[in-house]
Write a protein that holds these residues in place. Structure first.
Motif, PDB file in Angstrom:
ATOM      1  N   LEU A  20       0.855  -1.182   0.000  1.00 36.63           N
ATOM      2  CA  LEU A  20       0.000   0.000   0.000  1.00 36.63           C
ATOM      3  C   LEU A  20       0.889   1.229   0.000  1.00 36.63           C
ATOM      4  O   LEU A  20       1.735   1.393   0.869  1.00 36.63           O
ATOM      5  CB  LEU A  20      -0.890   0.007   1.247  1.00 36.63           C
ATOM      6  CG  LEU A  20      -1.748   1.236   1.485  1.00 36.63           C
ATOM      7  CD1 LEU A  20      -2.777   1.401   0.375  1.00 36.63           C
ATOM      8  CD2 LEU A  20      -2.435   1.137   2.838  1.00 36.63           C
ATOM      9  N   LEU A  21       0.714   2.103  -0.980  1.00 34.91           N
ATOM     10  CA  LEU A  21       1.464   3.346  -1.062  1.00 34.91           C
ATOM     11  C   LEU A  21       0.545   4.489  -0.660  1.00 34.91           C
ATOM     12  O   LEU A  21      -0.452   4.762  -1.335  1.00 34.91           O
ATOM     13  CB  LEU A  21       1.985   3.571  -2.480  1.00 34.91           C
ATOM     14  CG  LEU A  21       2.721   4.893  -2.716  1.00 34.91           C
ATOM     15  CD1 LEU A  21       3.937   5.015  -1.806  1.00 34.91           C
ATOM     16  CD2 LEU A  21       3.125   5.002  -4.173  1.00 34.91           C
ATOM     17  N   ILE A  22       0.863   5.129   0.461  1.00 35.70           N
ATOM     18  CA  ILE A  22       0.087   6.265   0.940  1.00 35.70           C
ATOM     19  C   ILE A  22       0.834   7.541   0.591  1.00 35.70           C
ATOM     20  O   ILE A  22       1.974   7.738   0.990  1.00 35.70           O
ATOM     21  CB  ILE A  22      -0.151   6.189   2.465  1.00 35.70           C
ATOM     22  CG1 ILE A  22      -0.980   4.956   2.799  1.00 35.70           C
ATOM     23  CG2 ILE A  22      -0.840   7.465   2.958  1.00 35.70           C
ATOM     24  CD1 ILE A  22      -1.175   4.715   4.283  1.00 35.70           C
ATOM     25  N   ASP A  23       0.183   8.398  -0.173  1.00 34.14           N
ATOM     26  CA  ASP A  23       0.720   9.698  -0.538  1.00 34.14           C
ATOM     27  C   ASP A  23       0.154  10.691   0.474  1.00 34.14           C
ATOM     28  O   ASP A  23      -1.053  10.905   0.522  1.00 34.14           O
ATOM     29  CB  ASP A  23       0.268  10.041  -1.964  1.00 34.14           C
ATOM     30  CG  ASP A  23       0.885  11.304  -2.503  1.00 34.14           C
ATOM     31  OD1 ASP A  23       1.118  12.247  -1.713  1.00 34.14           O
ATOM     32  OD2 ASP A  23       1.117  11.372  -3.716  1.00 34.14           O
ATOM     33  N   CYS A  24       1.009  11.271   1.307  1.00 30.88           N
ATOM     34  CA  CYS A  24       0.527  12.102   2.408  1.00 30.88           C
ATOM     35  C   CYS A  24       0.543  13.599   2.089  1.00 30.88           C
ATOM     36  O   CYS A  24       0.390  14.422   2.984  1.00 30.88           O
ATOM     37  CB  CYS A  24       1.310  11.803   3.681  1.00 30.88           C
ATOM     38  SG  CYS A  24       3.062  12.138   3.560  1.00 30.88           S
ATOM     39  N   ARG A  25       0.698  13.939   0.811  1.00 32.96           N
ATOM     40  CA  ARG A  25       0.622  15.350   0.433  1.00 32.96           C
ATOM     41  C   ARG A  25      -0.827  15.823   0.495  1.00 32.96           C
ATOM     42  O   ARG A  25      -1.743  15.039   0.684  1.00 32.96           O
ATOM     43  CB  ARG A  25       1.179  15.538  -0.980  1.00 32.96           C
ATOM     44  CG  ARG A  25       2.660  15.197  -1.075  1.00 32.96           C
ATOM     45  CD  ARG A  25       3.149  15.263  -2.495  1.00 32.96           C
ATOM     46  NE  ARG A  25       2.418  14.305  -3.323  1.00 32.96           N
ATOM     47  CZ  ARG A  25       2.219  14.450  -4.623  1.00 32.96           C
ATOM     48  NH1 ARG A  25       2.688  15.486  -5.266  1.00 32.96           N
ATOM     49  NH2 ARG A  25       1.542  13.536  -5.299  1.00 32.96           N
ATOM     50  N   THR A  26      -1.026  17.126   0.313  1.00 28.07           N
ATOM     51  CA  THR A  26      -2.386  17.658   0.326  1.00 28.07           C
ATOM     52  C   THR A  26      -3.178  17.099  -0.853  1.00 28.07           C
ATOM     53  O   THR A  26      -2.601  16.620  -1.831  1.00 28.07           O
ATOM     54  CB  THR A  26      -2.399  19.201   0.240  1.00 28.07           C
ATOM     55  OG1 THR A  26      -1.889  19.586  -1.035  1.00 28.07           O
ATOM     56  CG2 THR A  26      -1.598  19.831   1.364  1.00 28.07           C
ATOM     57  N   GLU A  27      -4.478  17.186  -0.748  1.00 27.83           N
ATOM     58  CA  GLU A  27      -5.342  16.694  -1.818  1.00 27.83           C
ATOM     59  C   GLU A  27      -5.059  17.430  -3.128  1.00 27.83           C
ATOM     60  O   GLU A  27      -5.038  16.823  -4.201  1.00 27.83           O
ATOM     61  CB  GLU A  27      -6.806  16.868  -1.418  1.00 27.83           C
ATOM     62  CG  GLU A  27      -7.785  16.253  -2.378  1.00 27.83           C
ATOM     63  CD  GLU A  27      -9.214  16.331  -1.885  1.00 27.83           C
ATOM     64  OE1 GLU A  27     -10.110  16.364  -2.743  1.00 27.83           O
ATOM     65  OE2 GLU A  27      -9.436  16.362  -0.662  1.00 27.83           O
ATOM     66  N   ASP A  28      -4.833  18.754  -3.046  1.00 24.56           N
ATOM     67  CA  ASP A  28      -4.522  19.522  -4.258  1.00 24.56           C
ATOM     68  C   ASP A  28      -3.234  19.031  -4.906  1.00 24.56           C
ATOM     69  O   ASP A  28      -3.171  18.878  -6.128  1.00 24.56           O
ATOM     70  CB  ASP A  28      -4.396  21.015  -3.942  1.00 24.56           C
ATOM     71  CG  ASP A  28      -5.750  21.657  -3.668  1.00 24.56           C
ATOM     72  OD1 ASP A  28      -6.789  21.055  -4.006  1.00 24.56           O
ATOM     73  OD2 ASP A  28      -5.754  22.771  -3.100  1.00 24.56           O
TER      74      ASP A  28
END
Length: 68
Positions: A20-28
């Motif tokens: 599972l790769l979680i991208d923790c940047r903002t939604e934008d």
């Protein structure tokens, strides 16, 4: 936490279908800058004040529950 190169991350994701790769940047950032195929967005900081997301850990655990 170990730091890995983008190629190492890609190889690890390809080798393990349960990864599972979680991208923790903002939604934008996730939607407008781009993101890896299959990445899940869970923002660490939330706009407009960019406070730490109080639901980050719960959301990450919920998503990880779908994986081994």
């Amino acid at each position: 936490m170990d730091h890995i190169t983008p190629q190492q991350a890609f190889d690890a994701l390809q080798a393990d279908p349960n990864a599972l790769l979680i991208d923790c940047r903002t939604e934008d950032e996730f939607y407008y800058v781009g993101h890896p195929v299959g990445a899940v967005n869970i923002a660490w900081n939330t706009a407009p004040d960019f406070e730490v997301n109080p639901h980050f850990c719960d959301s990450a655990l919920r998503m990880a529950g779908r994986k081994d």
